[in-house]
Design a protein around this motif. Structure first.
Motif, PDB file in Angstrom:
ATOM      1  N   MET A   1       0.653   2.007  -8.728  1.00  0.00           N
ATOM      2  CA  MET A   1       1.791   2.244  -7.838  1.00  0.00           C
ATOM      3  C   MET A   1       1.285   2.469  -6.414  1.00  0.00           C
ATOM      4  N   LYS A   2       2.041   1.955  -5.436  1.00  0.00           N
ATOM      5  CA  LYS A   2       1.713   2.114  -4.024  1.00  0.00           C
ATOM      6  C   LYS A   2       2.914   2.714  -3.283  1.00  0.00           C
ATOM      7  N   ILE A   3       2.636   3.324  -2.148  1.00  0.00           N
ATOM      8  CA  ILE A   3       3.686   3.779  -1.236  1.00  0.00           C
ATOM      9  C   ILE A   3       3.461   3.103   0.101  1.00  0.00           C
ATOM     10  N   VAL A   4       4.523   2.505   0.639  1.00  0.00           N
ATOM     11  CA  VAL A   4       4.455   1.938   1.988  1.00  0.00           C
ATOM     12  C   VAL A   4       5.514   2.615   2.844  1.00  0.00           C
ATOM     13  N   ILE A   5       5.117   3.009   4.021  1.00  0.00           N
ATOM     14  CA  ILE A   5       5.997   3.702   4.970  1.00  0.00           C
ATOM     15  C   ILE A   5       6.236   2.770   6.159  1.00  0.00           C
ATOM     16  N   PRO A   6       7.385   2.103   6.222  1.00  0.00           N
ATOM     17  CA  PRO A   6       7.665   1.266   7.398  1.00  0.00           C
ATOM     18  C   PRO A   6       7.982   2.142   8.602  1.00  0.00           C
ATOM     19  N   ALA A   7       7.345   1.848   9.726  1.00  0.00           N
ATOM     20  CA  ALA A   7       7.522   2.663  10.934  1.00  0.00           C
ATOM     21  C   ALA A   7       7.668   1.741  12.133  1.00  0.00           C
TER      22      ALA A   7
ATOM     23  N   ARG B   1       3.265  13.732   3.185  1.00  0.00           N
ATOM     24  CA  ARG B   1       4.158  13.873   2.024  1.00  0.00           C
ATOM     25  C   ARG B   1       3.870  12.795   0.988  1.00  0.00           C
ATOM     26  N   ALA B   2       3.700  11.573   1.462  1.00  0.00           N
ATOM     27  CA  ALA B   2       3.441  10.466   0.545  1.00  0.00           C
ATOM     28  C   ALA B   2       2.089  10.629  -0.148  1.00  0.00           C
ATOM     29  N   ALA B   3       1.077  11.056   0.614  1.00  0.00           N
ATOM     30  CA  ALA B   3      -0.250  11.249   0.032  1.00  0.00           C
ATOM     31  C   ALA B   3      -0.235  12.356  -1.019  1.00  0.00           C
ATOM     32  N   GLU B   4       0.592  13.372  -0.808  1.00  0.00           N
ATOM     33  CA  GLU B   4       0.730  14.447  -1.793  1.00  0.00           C
ATOM     34  C   GLU B   4       1.360  13.923  -3.085  1.00  0.00           C
ATOM     35  N   ALA B   5       2.248  12.942  -2.941  1.00  0.00           N
ATOM     36  CA  ALA B   5       2.942  12.391  -4.108  1.00  0.00           C
ATOM     37  C   ALA B   5       2.038  11.525  -4.958  1.00  0.00           C
ATOM     38  N   LEU B   6       1.174  10.743  -4.318  1.00  0.00           N
ATOM     39  CA  LEU B   6       0.450   9.712  -5.067  1.00  0.00           C
ATOM     40  C   LEU B   6      -1.049   9.714  -4.858  1.00  0.00           C
ATOM     41  N   GLY B   7      -1.517  10.277  -3.782  1.00  0.00           N
ATOM     42  CA  GLY B   7      -2.930  10.205  -3.432  1.00  0.00           C
ATOM     43  C   GLY B   7      -3.110   9.290  -2.231  1.00  0.00           C
ATOM     44  N   ALA B   8      -3.992   9.696  -1.309  1.00  0.00           N
ATOM     45  CA  ALA B   8      -4.124   9.018  -0.029  1.00  0.00           C
ATOM     46  C   ALA B   8      -4.494   7.544  -0.162  1.00  0.00           C
ATOM     47  N   ALA B   9      -5.271   7.192  -1.166  1.00  0.00           N
ATOM     48  CA  ALA B   9      -5.765   5.817  -1.290  1.00  0.00           C
ATOM     49  C   ALA B   9      -4.653   4.816  -1.536  1.00  0.00           C
TER      50      ALA B   9
ATOM     51  N   TRP C   1      -1.482  -7.615  -3.061  1.00  0.00           N
ATOM     52  CA  TRP C   1      -1.034  -6.892  -4.245  1.00  0.00           C
ATOM     53  C   TRP C   1      -0.412  -7.831  -5.268  1.00  0.00           C
ATOM     54  N   ALA C   2      -0.634  -7.532  -6.538  1.00  0.00           N
ATOM     55  CA  ALA C   2      -0.128  -8.357  -7.633  1.00  0.00           C
ATOM     56  C   ALA C   2       1.392  -8.272  -7.723  1.00  0.00           C
ATOM     57  N   ASP C   3       2.012  -9.297  -8.292  1.00  0.00           N
ATOM     58  CA  ASP C   3       3.470  -9.357  -8.383  1.00  0.00           C
ATOM     59  C   ASP C   3       4.067  -8.196  -9.167  1.00  0.00           C
ATOM     60  N   ASP C   4       3.322  -7.651 -10.136  1.00  0.00           N
ATOM     61  CA  ASP C   4       3.882  -6.578 -10.957  1.00  0.00           C
ATOM     62  C   ASP C   4       3.581  -5.178 -10.396  1.00  0.00           C
ATOM     63  N   GLU C   5       2.919  -5.108  -9.241  1.00  0.00           N
ATOM     64  CA  GLU C   5       2.648  -3.813  -8.610  1.00  0.00           C
ATOM     65  C   GLU C   5       3.950  -3.177  -8.151  1.00  0.00           C
ATOM     66  N   ILE C   6       4.120  -1.882  -8.413  1.00  0.00           N
ATOM     67  CA  ILE C   6       5.314  -1.149  -7.966  1.00  0.00           C
ATOM     68  C   ILE C   6       5.025  -0.540  -6.599  1.00  0.00           C
ATOM     69  N   VAL C   7       5.962  -0.745  -5.673  1.00  0.00           N
ATOM     70  CA  VAL C   7       5.837  -0.237  -4.309  1.00  0.00           C
ATOM     71  C   VAL C   7       7.039   0.656  -4.020  1.00  0.00           C
ATOM     72  N   VAL C   8       6.778   1.877  -3.570  1.00  0.00           N
ATOM     73  CA  VAL C   8       7.855   2.794  -3.178  1.00  0.00           C
ATOM     74  C   VAL C   8       7.974   2.783  -1.662  1.00  0.00           C
TER      75      VAL C   8
ATOM     76  N   ARG D   1       9.141  -3.940  -7.439  1.00  0.00           N
ATOM     77  CA  ARG D   1       7.922  -4.677  -7.748  1.00  0.00           C
ATOM     78  C   ARG D   1       7.676  -5.670  -6.616  1.00  0.00           C
ATOM     79  N   VAL D   2       6.434  -6.055  -6.435  1.00  0.00           N
ATOM     80  CA  VAL D   2       6.106  -6.994  -5.362  1.00  0.00           C
ATOM     81  C   VAL D   2       6.873  -8.304  -5.540  1.00  0.00           C
ATOM     82  N   SER D   3       7.055  -8.728  -6.781  1.00  0.00           N
ATOM     83  CA  SER D   3       7.813  -9.965  -7.026  1.00  0.00           C
ATOM     84  C   SER D   3       9.244  -9.845  -6.511  1.00  0.00           C
ATOM     85  N   THR D   4       9.831  -8.664  -6.635  1.00  0.00           N
ATOM     86  CA  THR D   4      11.187  -8.441  -6.126  1.00  0.00           C
ATOM     87  C   THR D   4      11.201  -8.467  -4.603  1.00  0.00           C
ATOM     88  N   LEU D   5      10.200  -7.861  -3.975  1.00  0.00           N
ATOM     89  CA  LEU D   5      10.102  -7.910  -2.520  1.00  0.00           C
ATOM     90  C   LEU D   5      10.057  -9.345  -2.021  1.00  0.00           C
TER      91      LEU D   5
END
Length: 249
Positions: free
Chosen positions: A1-7, A34-42, A87-94, A186-190
């Motif tokens: 899982m990944k987090i992307v913050i559009p700014a 906040r996002a790094a606390e949720a998932l980890g900085a990487a 990122w792979a098509d099945d990767e989840i992005v928040v 999922r990346v495929s949905t994006l």
């Protein structure tokens, strides 16, 4: 899982918003924390449209990617990041908005996990019960109705559903749901969403998520007990968040 913050630096109502100072740090740094606390900085990345945002994120120890300045939405910006980083098509992005410095880290995980466990949903988002009738009538508060399994039927700025025989929305008689603007895809949905033209319903309501429903993409909605604090859209919002974060520092 990944987090992307559009700014986006070029905010209409609050230019330079991601760099607005809150308790000695730019707003985008608070969101990244906040996002790094949720998932980890990487696994957290900011999708920026201006090098000043990239510099601010890196100064805070985070990762940021420069994206094209002409994107119509944060979804388009996130899709570009997914492509640039391979990122792979099945990767989840928040998608965590860059103007939500008070976003609860737990909510980020809840929405991402809702998509991971949802059967057949292309996206996930959140909602919370509305307790005040005036909020049901407020077009700035988006409402959502779902089926029994929590899949979204429709999002609207109007009161939905209409309670026949009631002059005003009765929040005690019906569980009206306010939509919370955090999404997992999922990346495929994006890729699919950003390749589609704006839908008539999307343009009518000015709600981007209706593009998914219009094109048959299911959205899982998870109900949470309490809405997160308001984000920053205006100078007044910024002052309110400064006061709140200063009081809790």
């Amino acid at each position: 899982m990944k987090i992307v913050i559009p700014a986006r630096y070029a905010s209409t109502r609050l230019p330079g918003k991601p760099l607005a100072d809150i308790c000695g740090k730019p707003m985008i740094a608070h969101v990244w924390d906040r996002a790094a606390e949720a998932l980890g900085a990487a696994d957290v990345c900011v999708a920026a449209d201006d090098e000043r945002i990239v510099d601010a994120v890196k100064a805070n120890g985070g990762q940021a990617v420069m994206t094209r300045p002409d994107h119509a939405s944060g979804t388009d910006r996130i899709a570009e990041v997914a492509s640039l980083l391979g990122w792979a098509d099945d990767e989840i992005v928040v998608n965590v908005q860059g103007d939500e410095p008070l976003m609860p880290p737990a909510l980020i995980g809840v929405v991402g996990n809702a998509l991971a466990s949802a059967n057949g949903a292309a996206m996930a988002t959140a909602s919370t019960r509305i307790h005040v009738g005036a909020d049901v009538l407020n077009p700035n508060i988006v409402k959502v109705v779902t089926d029994a399994s929590g899949l979204a039927h429709y999002f609207s700025r109007s009161p939905i559903p209409h309670l026949r025989g009631a002059d005003l929305p009765d929040t005690a008689a019906f569980n009206y749901q306010r939509h919370i603007g955090i999404y997992a895809y999922r990346v495929s949905t994006l890729k699919a969403l950003t390749a589609l033209p704006p839908a008539p319903l999307e343009e009518a309501e000015a709600l981007e998520q209706l593009r998914a429903l219009y094109n048959g993409l299911a959205i899982q909605v998870v109900e949470i007990a309490e809405a997160p604090p308001h984000g920053v859209d205006t100078p007044d919002d910024l002052e309110a968040v400064r006061a709140l974060m200063g009081a809790t520092a």
